[in-house]
Design a protein around this motif. Structure first.
Motif, PDB file in Angstrom:
ATOM      1  N   VAL A 103       0.849  -1.190   0.000  1.00  0.00           N
ATOM      2  CA  VAL A 103       0.000   0.000   0.000  1.00  0.00           C
ATOM      3  C   VAL A 103       0.886   1.242   0.000  1.00  0.00           C
ATOM      4  N   ARG A 104       0.312   2.349  -0.428  1.00  0.00           N
ATOM      5  CA  ARG A 104       1.058   3.606  -0.432  1.00  0.00           C
ATOM      6  C   ARG A 104       1.334   4.055   0.993  1.00  0.00           C
ATOM      7  N   ASP A 105       2.475   4.645   1.186  1.00  0.00           N
ATOM      8  CA  ASP A 105       2.842   5.156   2.505  1.00  0.00           C
ATOM      9  C   ASP A 105       2.234   6.543   2.691  1.00  0.00           C
ATOM     10  N   GLU A 106       0.900   6.570   2.765  1.00  0.00           N
ATOM     11  CA  GLU A 106       0.165   7.815   2.920  1.00  0.00           C
ATOM     12  C   GLU A 106      -0.910   7.644   3.988  1.00  0.00           C
ATOM     13  N   PRO A 107      -1.249   8.723   4.715  1.00  0.00           N
ATOM     14  CA  PRO A 107      -2.322   8.629   5.711  1.00  0.00           C
ATOM     15  C   PRO A 107      -3.638   8.215   5.058  1.00  0.00           C
ATOM     16  N   GLY A 108      -4.303   7.247   5.656  1.00  0.00           N
ATOM     17  CA  GLY A 108      -5.596   6.797   5.164  1.00  0.00           C
ATOM     18  C   GLY A 108      -5.548   5.613   4.225  1.00  0.00           C
ATOM     19  N   LEU A 110      -4.161   2.544   4.647  1.00  0.00           N
ATOM     20  CA  LEU A 110      -4.520   1.322   5.351  1.00  0.00           C
ATOM     21  C   LEU A 110      -5.985   1.344   5.772  1.00  0.00           C
ATOM     22  N   ALA A 111      -6.483   2.515   6.179  1.00  0.00           N
ATOM     23  CA  ALA A 111      -7.885   2.622   6.586  1.00  0.00           C
ATOM     24  C   ALA A 111      -8.821   2.296   5.425  1.00  0.00           C
ATOM     25  N   ALA A 112      -8.488   2.751   4.219  1.00  0.00           N
ATOM     26  CA  ALA A 112      -9.319   2.456   3.052  1.00  0.00           C
ATOM     27  C   ALA A 112      -9.331   0.963   2.758  1.00  0.00           C
ATOM     28  N   LEU A 113      -8.190   0.311   2.935  1.00  0.00           N
ATOM     29  CA  LEU A 113      -8.119  -1.121   2.700  1.00  0.00           C
ATOM     30  C   LEU A 113      -8.952  -1.891   3.720  1.00  0.00           C
ATOM     31  N   CYS A 114      -8.843  -1.500   4.987  1.00  0.00           N
ATOM     32  CA  CYS A 114      -9.611  -2.171   6.043  1.00  0.00           C
ATOM     33  C   CYS A 114     -11.115  -1.963   5.849  1.00  0.00           C
ATOM     34  N   THR A 115     -11.511  -0.777   5.422  1.00  0.00           N
ATOM     35  CA  THR A 115     -12.925  -0.503   5.170  1.00  0.00           C
ATOM     36  C   THR A 115     -13.453  -1.376   4.040  1.00  0.00           C
ATOM     37  N   ALA A 116     -12.665  -1.553   2.991  1.00  0.00           N
ATOM     38  CA  ALA A 116     -13.088  -2.403   1.882  1.00  0.00           C
ATOM     39  C   ALA A 116     -13.240  -3.854   2.321  1.00  0.00           C
ATOM     40  N   THR A 156     -11.079  -7.032  -4.258  1.00  0.00           N
ATOM     41  CA  THR A 156     -11.444  -6.018  -3.261  1.00  0.00           C
ATOM     42  C   THR A 156     -10.213  -5.253  -2.799  1.00  0.00           C
ATOM     43  N   VAL A 157      -9.134  -5.972  -2.564  1.00  0.00           N
ATOM     44  CA  VAL A 157      -7.895  -5.330  -2.103  1.00  0.00           C
ATOM     45  C   VAL A 157      -7.338  -4.419  -3.194  1.00  0.00           C
ATOM     46  N   SER A 158      -7.346  -4.873  -4.422  1.00  0.00           N
ATOM     47  CA  SER A 158      -6.841  -4.048  -5.524  1.00  0.00           C
ATOM     48  C   SER A 158      -7.681  -2.793  -5.701  1.00  0.00           C
ATOM     49  N   GLY A 159      -9.009  -2.933  -5.573  1.00  0.00           N
ATOM     50  CA  GLY A 159      -9.879  -1.772  -5.697  1.00  0.00           C
ATOM     51  C   GLY A 159      -9.682  -0.745  -4.607  1.00  0.00           C
ATOM     52  N   ALA A 160      -9.144  -1.185  -3.436  1.00  0.00           N
ATOM     53  CA  ALA A 160      -8.898  -0.271  -2.324  1.00  0.00           C
ATOM     54  C   ALA A 160      -7.492   0.311  -2.340  1.00  0.00           C
ATOM     55  N   GLY A 161      -6.728   0.045  -3.398  1.00  0.00           N
ATOM     56  CA  GLY A 161      -5.398   0.638  -3.512  1.00  0.00           C
ATOM     57  C   GLY A 161      -4.251  -0.295  -3.259  1.00  0.00           C
TER      58      GLY A 161
END
Length: 465
Positions: A103-108, A110-116, A156-161
């Motif tokens: 995942v990108r080293d940016e705020p949010g 990991l949160a987007a991935l967990c939400t997906a 799902t994981v790919s769609g979340a970044g």
């Protein structure tokens, strides 16, 4: 306090409360009669008394009715679901997955991935992060609905970044957290030199481990010079072996991370600092004819005794074991007895003479099993007992198959492999017979009526002290 007395004491405050209102009203009426003298005062007092009695009776009736009324049976409220989780149907089947993605080293991110994942009703049981220079590799242990296919999960994981997604089935052993797993692997490695390759496989998953000795049997240098700190490549790690050789680990399907490299280096350094070591356990067995033998783990300290056994073995026995020139047999012993390349069981007589050796050798992704029994001790069940123990060792270490290389004329080895009661595969190449057994399931019990060996576990001298 009984239930009746508790109910009685609980009603006392209500009775006191019921008397407060009438007492206050009676006091007010008395004051009115005092302030209004004569017949008018008497009339006021009478009307006040009637009002007082009516008010008191009405208040008491309403209080008793409210007190004895049953609670409402349905309020329309529902129990809240845990935050961030969709309700799961009772008894729904689930599957454990190990997933790794970048995942990108940016705020949010990991949160987007967990939400997906939560949107697919996937529970995140554990999470490990592996920092990289241009991002972060996150490793998850997931519990997902059994109906959710692997392609849907990776989509799902790919769609979340998430990128470079890797997925494989997990089991209950993966539920242990990372620090506990590392401590367990370090303990195993500290107790037994042969455990290092097994601990590395447990840590890294499916990988190939090559231990290359410093020199060949004929003295030719083999191992490359590896820096003290080791070498990390995308799909390969290299370390210096404590004996002067090298240790190479390869994993084509998944790149190694700096975090994994650091963990492996810690285990390799621990193994090098502790030196060669084997567990001191010894088992005493009684053979069918009554002779007692001892089975224990062997290492390079048994090199001299093994060479003496070679001198007592016939050339035919050595040729069946080593499949090459008999003169080179002694050169193999240093490699075979080293815990770096596997586990060796030694059989001793009461006098301490070595009469048999059984080897379980790590051969990349496969495991080889081999036996050598001195001529005068053959046909006594020793080879079958060694094979059974070696197959059990292989099953304990997670090996799904072991193979033995022999000749079709070696009926004793073939019979001993059949005696394991395991599924066997046979392959013949230029007169050489390769027998593959699958020890994942427990070996079948021996046939009824066959006399078995009596096993008596004894303590090592150091253990008794």
């Amino acid at each position: 306090m009984t239930e009746a007395s508790f109910a009685h004491s609980a009603r006392r405050p209500h009775r006191r409360r019921d008397l407060i209102g009438p007492a206050a009203l009676f006091t007010a009426v008395a004051m009115a009669g005092t302030l209004t003298p004569g017949p008018a005062g008497s009339v006021v007092l009478c009307f006040a008394a009637v009002a007082l009695l009516a008010t008191t009776g009405s208040y008491a009736w309403r209080s008793r009715r409210h007190e004895n009324a049953p609670p409402p049976t349905d309020t329309g409220a529902t129990a809240p679901s845990p935050a961030g989780q969709a309700p799961r149907a009772a008894g729904q089947e689930t599957t454990l997955w190990r997933m790794r993605t970048t995942v990108r080293d940016e705020p949010g991110s990991l949160a987007a991935l967990c939400t997906a994942l939560a949107g697919q009703r996937v529970d995140i049981l554990s999470l490990q992060t592996h920092p990289l220079s241009d991002g972060t590799v996150d490793e998850f242990l997931l519990r997902a609905p059994a109906a959710l296919q692997s392609a849907e999960l990776t989509g799902t994981v790919s769609g979340a970044g998430g990128t470079h997604c890797w997925l494989e089935r997990a089991d209950t052993h993966d539920l242990v957290d990372a620090p506990t797993r590392m401590l367990g692997m370090a303990t195993r490695t500290a107790l037994d030199s042969a455990e290092l390759p097994l601990a590395l496989r447990q840590l890294l998953g499916r990988c190939t481990i090559h231990s290359v000795p410093a020199r060949s049997l004929h003295g030719r240098p083999l191992a490359e010079q590896v820096p003290t700190e080791g070498v990390l490549e995308e799909h390969r790690m290299k370390f210096r072996d404590s004996s002067g050789g090298s240790l190479t680990i390869e994993r084509p399907q998944l790149p190694f991370t700096p975090t994994e490299f650091a963990r492996v280096r810690a285990l390799v350094e621990l193994d090098a600092r502790l030196g060669q070591r084997v567990p001191p356990r010894r088992d005493v067995l009684t053979l069918p004819e009554g002779n007692e033998i001892t089975i224990r783990r062997a290492d390079t300290s048994d090199l001299a005794a093994a060479r003496e056994m070679h001198e007592r073995c016939s050339p035919q026995t050595l040729a069946l074991r080593y499949h090459g020139p008999v003169g080179d047999a002694d050169r193999y012993l240093g490699h075979l007895l080293s815990p770096r390349y596997g586990r060796t069981l030694a059989v001793e007589t009461v006098s301490g003479r070595l009469v048999a050796l059984g080897h379980l050798l790590w051969d990349g992704d496969e495991t080889e099993i081999a036996l050598l029994v001195e001529d005068s001790w053959q046909q006594r069940g020793i080879g079958a007992e060694l094979l059974r123990r070696l197959a059990a060792m292989a099953a304990e270490t997670g090996c799904t198959s072991v193979y033995a290389i022999t000749q079709a004329s070696n009926t004793g080895m073939v019979a001993a492999m059949r005696g394991l009661g395991l599924p066997l595969d046979y392959q013949i190449e230029e007169g050489t017979l390769v027998i593959t057994a699958r020890p994942a399931s427990p070996p079948a019990r021996r046939a009824a009526g066959r006399e078995t060996l009596r096993i008596q576990e004894i303590q090592d001298a150091s253990g008794r002290r």
